[in-house]
Design a protein around this motif. Structure first.
Motif, PDB file in Angstrom:
ATOM      1  N   ASN A  81      -5.058  16.687  12.331  1.00  0.00           N
ATOM      2  CA  ASN A  81      -4.436  17.161  11.099  1.00  0.00           C
ATOM      3  C   ASN A  81      -4.793  18.619  10.822  1.00  0.00           C
ATOM      4  OD1 ASN A  81      -3.048  14.796  10.328  1.00  0.00           O
ATOM      5  ND2 ASN A  81      -4.953  13.910   9.560  1.00  0.00           N
ATOM      6  N   LEU A  82      -5.926  19.054  11.374  1.00  0.00           N
ATOM      7  CA  LEU A  82      -6.318  20.444  11.178  1.00  0.00           C
ATOM      8  C   LEU A  82      -5.325  21.399  11.848  1.00  0.00           C
ATOM      9  CD1 LEU A  82     -10.208  20.337  11.639  1.00  0.00           C
ATOM     10  CD2 LEU A  82      -8.863  20.274   9.522  1.00  0.00           C
ATOM     11  N   LEU A  83      -4.710  20.950  12.948  1.00  0.00           N
ATOM     12  CA  LEU A  83      -3.700  21.786  13.593  1.00  0.00           C
ATOM     13  C   LEU A  83      -2.498  21.981  12.680  1.00  0.00           C
ATOM     14  CD1 LEU A  83      -3.533  20.630  17.328  1.00  0.00           C
ATOM     15  CD2 LEU A  83      -4.175  22.889  16.464  1.00  0.00           C
ATOM     16  N   VAL A  84      -2.063  20.900  12.022  1.00  0.00           N
ATOM     17  CA  VAL A  84      -0.933  20.991  11.096  1.00  0.00           C
ATOM     18  C   VAL A  84      -1.273  21.929   9.949  1.00  0.00           C
ATOM     19  CG1 VAL A  84       0.560  19.685   9.524  1.00  0.00           C
ATOM     20  CG2 VAL A  84      -0.146  18.671  11.703  1.00  0.00           C
ATOM     21  N   ALA A  85      -2.485  21.785   9.429  1.00  0.00           N
ATOM     22  CA  ALA A  85      -2.913  22.653   8.329  1.00  0.00           C
ATOM     23  C   ALA A  85      -3.013  24.106   8.782  1.00  0.00           C
ATOM     24  CB  ALA A  85      -4.250  22.174   7.781  1.00  0.00           C
ATOM     25  N   LEU A  86      -3.554  24.325   9.969  1.00  0.00           N
ATOM     26  CA  LEU A  86      -3.675  25.680  10.491  1.00  0.00           C
ATOM     27  C   LEU A  86      -2.303  26.308  10.693  1.00  0.00           C
ATOM     28  CD1 LEU A  86      -5.309  28.025  11.610  1.00  0.00           C
ATOM     29  CD2 LEU A  86      -5.438  26.822  13.810  1.00  0.00           C
ATOM     30  N   ASP A  87      -1.364  25.531  11.216  1.00  0.00           N
ATOM     31  CA  ASP A  87       0.000  26.023  11.404  1.00  0.00           C
ATOM     32  C   ASP A  87       0.600  26.451  10.063  1.00  0.00           C
ATOM     33  OD1 ASP A  87       2.451  26.463  12.909  1.00  0.00           O
ATOM     34  OD2 ASP A  87       3.210  24.670  11.909  1.00  0.00           O
ATOM     35  N   THR A 136      -6.829  36.892  10.955  1.00  0.00           N
ATOM     36  CA  THR A 136      -7.769  37.579  11.844  1.00  0.00           C
ATOM     37  C   THR A 136      -7.139  37.753  13.226  1.00  0.00           C
ATOM     38  OG1 THR A 136      -8.739  35.520  12.620  1.00  0.00           O
ATOM     39  CG2 THR A 136      -9.704  36.511  10.625  1.00  0.00           C
ATOM     40  N   PRO A 137      -7.711  38.605  14.072  1.00  0.00           N
ATOM     41  CA  PRO A 137      -7.192  38.733  15.448  1.00  0.00           C
ATOM     42  C   PRO A 137      -7.158  37.398  16.187  1.00  0.00           C
ATOM     43  CG  PRO A 137      -8.647  40.571  14.939  1.00  0.00           C
ATOM     44  CD  PRO A 137      -8.748  39.617  13.778  1.00  0.00           C
ATOM     45  N   PHE A 138      -8.187  36.569  15.980  1.00  0.00           N
ATOM     46  CA  PHE A 138      -8.190  35.244  16.619  1.00  0.00           C
ATOM     47  C   PHE A 138      -6.998  34.425  16.150  1.00  0.00           C
ATOM     48  CE2 PHE A 138      -9.185  30.733  16.136  1.00  0.00           C
ATOM     49  CZ  PHE A 138      -9.425  30.370  17.460  1.00  0.00           C
ATOM     50  N   ALA A 139      -6.748  34.432  14.830  1.00  0.00           N
ATOM     51  CA  ALA A 139      -5.639  33.653  14.274  1.00  0.00           C
ATOM     52  C   ALA A 139      -4.310  34.132  14.831  1.00  0.00           C
ATOM     53  CB  ALA A 139      -5.653  33.742  12.751  1.00  0.00           C
ATOM     54  N   LEU A 140      -4.131  35.445  14.921  1.00  0.00           N
ATOM     55  CA  LEU A 140      -2.901  35.988  15.484  1.00  0.00           C
ATOM     56  C   LEU A 140      -2.731  35.584  16.945  1.00  0.00           C
ATOM     57  CD1 LEU A 140      -2.949  39.605  13.972  1.00  0.00           C
ATOM     58  CD2 LEU A 140      -1.440  37.707  13.323  1.00  0.00           C
ATOM     59  N   GLY A 141      -3.841  35.512  17.642  1.00  0.00           N
ATOM     60  CA  GLY A 141      -3.775  35.165  19.059  1.00  0.00           C
ATOM     61  C   GLY A 141      -3.399  33.723  19.338  1.00  0.00           C
ATOM     62  N   ARG A 180      -1.659  31.745  17.010  1.00  0.00           N
ATOM     63  CA  ARG A 180      -0.608  31.273  16.111  1.00  0.00           C
ATOM     64  C   ARG A 180       0.548  30.599  16.843  1.00  0.00           C
ATOM     65  NH1 ARG A 180       1.449  35.484  11.812  1.00  0.00           N
ATOM     66  NH2 ARG A 180       1.870  36.679  13.713  1.00  0.00           N
ATOM     67  N   GLU A 181       1.070  31.240  17.881  1.00  0.00           N
ATOM     68  CA  GLU A 181       2.216  30.668  18.585  1.00  0.00           C
ATOM     69  C   GLU A 181       1.841  29.378  19.303  1.00  0.00           C
ATOM     70  OE1 GLU A 181       4.275  33.371  21.062  1.00  0.00           O
ATOM     71  OE2 GLU A 181       4.680  34.821  19.453  1.00  0.00           O
ATOM     72  N   ARG A 182       0.641  29.321  19.893  1.00  0.00           N
ATOM     73  CA  ARG A 182       0.205  28.107  20.591  1.00  0.00           C
ATOM     74  C   ARG A 182       0.040  26.954  19.614  1.00  0.00           C
ATOM     75  NH1 ARG A 182      -5.124  29.681  23.320  1.00  0.00           N
ATOM     76  NH2 ARG A 182      -5.125  27.447  23.848  1.00  0.00           N
ATOM     77  N   VAL A 183      -0.553  27.225  18.464  1.00  0.00           N
ATOM     78  CA  VAL A 183      -0.729  26.191  17.448  1.00  0.00           C
ATOM     79  C   VAL A 183       0.622  25.672  16.981  1.00  0.00           C
ATOM     80  CG1 VAL A 183      -1.484  25.775  15.068  1.00  0.00           C
ATOM     81  CG2 VAL A 183      -2.975  27.002  16.665  1.00  0.00           C
ATOM     82  N   HIS A 184       1.548  26.579  16.723  1.00  0.00           N
ATOM     83  CA  HIS A 184       2.858  26.159  16.239  1.00  0.00           C
ATOM     84  C   HIS A 184       3.584  25.308  17.285  1.00  0.00           C
ATOM     85  CE1 HIS A 184       6.380  26.313  13.694  1.00  0.00           C
ATOM     86  NE2 HIS A 184       7.104  26.714  14.720  1.00  0.00           N
ATOM     87  N   ALA A 185       3.497  25.724  18.551  1.00  0.00           N
ATOM     88  CA  ALA A 185       4.148  24.959  19.620  1.00  0.00           C
ATOM     89  C   ALA A 185       3.551  23.562  19.735  1.00  0.00           C
ATOM     90  CB  ALA A 185       4.023  25.706  20.944  1.00  0.00           C
ATOM     91  N   LEU A 186       2.242  23.440  19.590  1.00  0.00           N
ATOM     92  CA  LEU A 186       1.589  22.135  19.660  1.00  0.00           C
ATOM     93  C   LEU A 186       2.030  21.220  18.522  1.00  0.00           C
ATOM     94  CD1 LEU A 186      -2.049  23.212  20.608  1.00  0.00           C
ATOM     95  CD2 LEU A 186      -0.515  21.804  22.009  1.00  0.00           C
ATOM     96  N   VAL A 187       2.152  21.776  17.324  1.00  0.00           N
ATOM     97  CA  VAL A 187       2.570  20.970  16.174  1.00  0.00           C
ATOM     98  C   VAL A 187       3.996  20.484  16.353  1.00  0.00           C
ATOM     99  CG1 VAL A 187       3.058  21.047  13.702  1.00  0.00           C
ATOM    100  CG2 VAL A 187       0.946  22.031  14.579  1.00  0.00           C
TER     101      VAL A 187
END
Length: 307
Positions: A6-12, A60-65, A67-74
């Motif tokens: 669920n943290l992935l959904v929240a992060l997305d 943050t730079p980490f978050a930007l890096g 972002r696309e992977r997290v969204h694709a996973l969700v």
């Protein structure tokens, strides 16, 4: 290690919305609950994810890096977990919200209502007008479909071009120009009403006229094509509108049309939706109904030409 997916959904949601409040609204959570979830994400990742800069939050730079992977996973997870079952339109209970240019709503609205009445009686439509400014309504889940001439540039927005429509000059049957060849000079000399949701007194037509050393007199702007066509029917202004989408109103008002005497490119009609609805069978039905309605309207007989 136990990982809460669920943290992935929240992060997305946090990375798309760029704020705790926006992410909370999307996930139907309270802001305090979303703040606690952000804290858990920070603990798991060892990164702040979003940091406050003035009144806004910046990834943050980490978050930007990631972002696309997290969204694709969700999106992939939603597709995998979506139930595979046939759509029963007779029992479907749902409200769809569609935002469209007034000419589109006028042209295809009756066909959409008929499809709902005969195929999906439990469905209701909220047909909204175009906004005066561009918004992120699709991204935030406030719209199911947006229909217009612009293509959304957000990567998560899916689009389909339904047709390309020709622009024509509409004028009343008794207009002085109705029985004469419409040259660029005569077109420029006429009184004009411009369709503009923002109230702009110029549009690309003026650039084309200027290239030929011509200028036109704009009496007024109108917020909708329907209003502008009524102005043309009641007096001497001419108005440039989409030929096929405005055909029902042009015919109802007894207006004549003529080709614009300039090299004007066709206007695309684009339907857009968020990728979260890619696997939604009911949403796919709505898209097919809209596309079918546009095809039927576009395939009608052309109106009478003045020239």
């Amino acid at each position: 290690m136990h990982l809460d997916l669920n943290l992935l959904v929240a992060l997305d949601a946090l990375l798309e919305e760029g704020s705790v409040g926006g992410a909370a609204a999307r996930l139907h959570l309270s802001s305090p609950a979303m703040s606690r979830t952000l804290g858990r994400i920070r603990t798991v990742t060892g990164d702040q994810i979003l940091v406050r800069t003035g009144r806004t939050m910046t990834p943050t730079p980490f978050a930007l890096g990631v972002r696309e992977r997290v969204h694709a996973l969700v999106v992939e997870a939603q597709t995998v977990l979506a139930p595979e079952r046939d759509l029963d339109l007779s029992t479907l209970t749902r409200t769809f919200t569609v935002q469209a240019h007034d000419a589109v709503t006028t042209a295809i609205g009756p066909l959409l209502l008929e499809a709902v009445r005969t195929q999906a009686p439990g469905v209701a439509l909220r047909l909204l007008p175009e906004r005066a400014v561009d918004t992120l309504e699709l991204k935030h889940g406030h719209l199911d479909l947006e229909i217009g001439s612009a293509t959304n540039v957000l990567p998560e927005i899916r689009t389909q071009t339904l047709l390309e429509d020709r622009l024509v000059v509409a004028l009343r049957a008794g207009h002085d120009l109705a029985a004469r060849e419409l040259t660029p000079e005569r077109f420029a000399a006429a009184d004009h009403v411009i369709v503009s949701r923002r109230g702009r007194l110029t549009d690309p037509i003026d650039d084309l006229l200027e290239a030929q050393g011509l200028r036109r007199r704009v009496l007024a702007t109108a917020p909708t094509s329907t209003a502008a066509l009524h102005f043309a029917a009641a007096g001497d202004p001419v108005v440039v509108v989409s030929e096929r989408l405005c055909r029902p109103t042009i015919a109802a008002l007894g207006l004549r049309t003529a080709p614009v005497p300039l090299d004007v490119p066709p206007v695309p009609l684009v339907v857009a939706w968020h990728e979260r609805y890619e696997g939604d069978r009911a949403h796919a039905w709505l898209r097919s109904v809209v596309a079918g309605a546009v095809e039927r309207v576009a395939g009608g007989d052309p109106g009478p030409d003045a020239a």
